[in-house]
Design an enzyme around this catalytic site. Structure first.
Site, mmCIF file in Angstrom:
data_model
loop_
_atom_site.group_PDB
_atom_site.id
_atom_site.type_symbol
_atom_site.label_atom_id
_atom_site.label_comp_id
_atom_site.label_asym_id
_atom_site.label_seq_id
_atom_site.Cartn_x
_atom_site.Cartn_y
_atom_site.Cartn_z
ATOM 1 N N GLY A 1 0.829 -1.215 0.143
ATOM 2 C CA GLY A 1 0.064 0.044 0.041
ATOM 3 C C GLY A 1 0.760 1.405 0.067
ATOM 4 C CB SER B 1 -6.334 27.728 9.529
ATOM 5 O OG SER B 1 -7.495 27.632 10.004
ATOM 6 C CB THR C 1 3.062 10.072 21.069
ATOM 7 O OG1 THR C 1 2.839 8.946 21.716
ATOM 8 C CG2 THR C 1 3.116 11.177 21.816
ATOM 9 C CB ALA C 2 4.796 11.232 16.097
ATOM 10 C CB VAL D 1 -11.601 22.422 4.905
ATOM 11 C CG1 VAL D 1 -10.721 21.468 4.133
ATOM 12 C CG2 VAL D 1 -13.117 21.975 4.847
ATOM 13 C CB CYS E 1 -2.738 7.703 9.971
ATOM 14 S SG CYS E 1 -2.532 6.229 8.491
#
Ligand code: NAD
Ligand code: UGA
Length: 465
Positions: free
Chosen positions: A14, A271, A225-226, A273, A279
């Site tokens: 993938g 910033s 966490t990242a 939508v 992920c």
């Protein structure tokens, strides 16, 4: 085993398995790299004589594939043979959010991971290193080990966690020049040897001080966490974009001002939508689920807010379109420029465009879509996946085009959903002339030049100004 690695395989061809293994093959010409997948169509596309037809669009990838394919890079559906021959097996299959049973809508669905582990156990007749490349909940290595040890042929398995940090659209450069490579393994002698074997592979092109080794659980948790931190920055800036719209502050100026503080830094403060991609949402939901399962409700609520804010941002965008168009978009043509979740990829998983389109179709709008890399088939399957209405109904409300000017002709409004570079270069005066008046633009990426468009005559709305 370190200097002797000559054969590796990767299960899952993938967005991660394909590019990652192509770069390993290019950088390690003495290692045979085989990427396997159950999806025959995908493997056939990876093997297409015309390397530009590979199933994943990533700048620079087709050149690497053409260079290595057939020499030391192979794509195949013969999973068993590849497992049998490899010394190191990377697992890079999908780990989507579970859509059934316990943890539905939150936990990671590990069924594909378990299937891989069982298959490796069945086939392996000599010792193997198994590498978790997929993003997994912390402590998954324990489950993999248990399956391998209980169903295997008595051979030794070492399990490493080696999460992937590439971003789509920049996968090749991220793989060639990673910020760091993270490898987690057991603290036993065998574990350390396995770590060293993998370090030696990356050391072919990654400076050694960028290769970080940890215990397995730190490595697994660092990946979640990242992604949570990155997504949190976007939700933070998006939360403030709404406040900017009320107060006269400008989110682009605020982002620049705070980003110049070296402790904050300028990246991931754009910033929009709302973030998309396969992920961020999945991994944060997974983190929330893990925290809840340990009874850490405050931790869970803290991270869940990142998702809540992102959903709000997408909803806010579609509401703004409806409100601005005099509270009705029924039968109006609304043009979407962009469907992919970000530029330079053909991936549209969890793209904000899907949710904005769904809201507008509920309002009976006619959506016309142009994306340089996403097909109509994919657009309709994305909408179908939401199960808001039938496939036939979606098809009636969605038209897609292969050139932007036809897509915009006759539209009441244009919404920019992806920040493709080419959108900036369009003949906007020509587009304006072809549209209904007033001609609205809702720029979900703050991509275009406001004053130039207003000079042409557009009513231009961007995020956070
Ligand atoms: P993907 O859906 O593009 O690819 C996964 C592939 O695995 C599919 O082609 C599927 O057919 C195959 N597969 C599933 N089960 C299999 C099995 N038992 N045997 C053989 N093939 C099998 O997924 P992806 O985007 O490459 O993500 C893979 C993992 O990497 C996920 O855990 C994801 O969270 C993580 N990740 C993704 C990205 C990204 O940018 N997409 C970045 C970092 C990490
Ligand atoms: C992200 C991470 O950046 C990778 O490090 C990670 O490996 C990967 O997830 C993963 O685990 O799958 P990706 O989703 O491919 O990579 O792309 P990003 O560049 O992170 O963008 C994600 C979304 O956030 C996009 O919709 C993008 O448009 C949006 N975004 C990004 C913003 O809205 N503002 C920003 O400032 C940055």
């Amino acid at each position: 085993m370190n200097s002797k690695t000559t054969n590796i395989c990767c299960i899952g061809a993938g967005y991660v398995g394909g590019p990652t293994m192509s770069v390993i093959a290019q950088k390690c010409p003495n290692i045979k790299v085989t990427v396997v997948d159950l999806n025959e169509e995908r493997i056939a596309a990876w093997n297409d004589d015309d390397a530009t037809k590979i199933p994943i669009y990533e700048p620079g990838l087709s050149a690497i594939v053409s260079e290595a394919r057939g020499k030391n890079l192979f794509f195949s559906t013969d999973v068993e043979k590849a497992i049998d021959e490899a010394q190191i097996i990377f697992i890079s299959v999908n780990t989507p959010t579970k859509n059934y049973g316990k943890g539905k809508g939150m936990a990671a669905d590990l069924k594909y991971i378990e299937l891989c582990a069982r298959q490796i156990a069945k086939i392996a007749k000599d010792n193997k290193i198994v590498v978790e490349k997929s993003t997994l909940p912390v402590r998954t290595a324990e489950a993999i080990k248990s399956i391998l040890e209980n169903t295997g042929n008595g051979v030794q398995f070492e399990i490493l966690s080696n999460p992937e940090f590439l971003a789509e659209g920049t996968a090749v450069s991220d793989l060639l020049n990673p910020d760091r490579i993270l490898i987690g393994g057991e603290t036993t002698k065998e574990g350390q040897l396995a770590i060293q074997t993998l370090v030696d592979i990356y050391a072919n092109w990654v400076p050694i001080d960028k290769i970080l080794t940890t215990n397995v659980w730190s490595s697994e948790l660092s990946k979640l966490t990242a992604n949570a931190f990155l997504a949190q920055r976007i939700s933070s800036i998006n939360a403030l974009s709404e406040l900017c719209e009320k107060t006269g502050a400008n989110i682009n100026e605020v982002a620049k001002a705070i980003g110049m503080d070296s402790r904050i830094g300028p990246k991931f403060l754009k910033s929009s939508v709302g973030f998309g991609g396969s992920c961020f949402q999945k991994d944060i939901l997974n983190l929330v689920y893990i925290a809840k399962s340990y009874g850490l409700n405050e931790v869970a609520d803290y991270w869940e807010q990142v998702i809540i804010m992102n959903d709000h941002q997408k909803k806010r965008f579609s509401n703004k379109i409806v409100q601005t168009l005099y509270n009705t978009v029924a039968s109006k043509k609304i043009t979407f420029l962009g469907w992919a979740f970000k530029k330079d990829t053909n991936d549209s998983r969890e793209s904000a465009a899907i949710y904005v389109a769904d809201d507008l179709i509920n309002e009976q709008a006619q959506i016309a879509i142009y994306d340089p890399k996403v097909s109509r088939k994919k657009i309709l399957s994305d909408l179908d996946y939401l199960e808001s209405r039938t496939y036939k109904e979606n098809s009636k409300n969605v038209a897609s085009f292969d050139n932007p000017y036809d897509t915009c002709a006759g539209a009441h409004a244009i919404a920019i959903l992806t920040e493709w570079d080419e959108f900036v270069t369009y003949d906007w005066a020509r587009i304006y002339d072809s549209m209904q008046k007033p001609a609205f633009i809702f720029d979900g990426r703050n991509l275009l030049n406001k004053s130039e468009l207003e000079k042409i005559g557009f009513v231009y709305h961007e995020i956070g100004t």
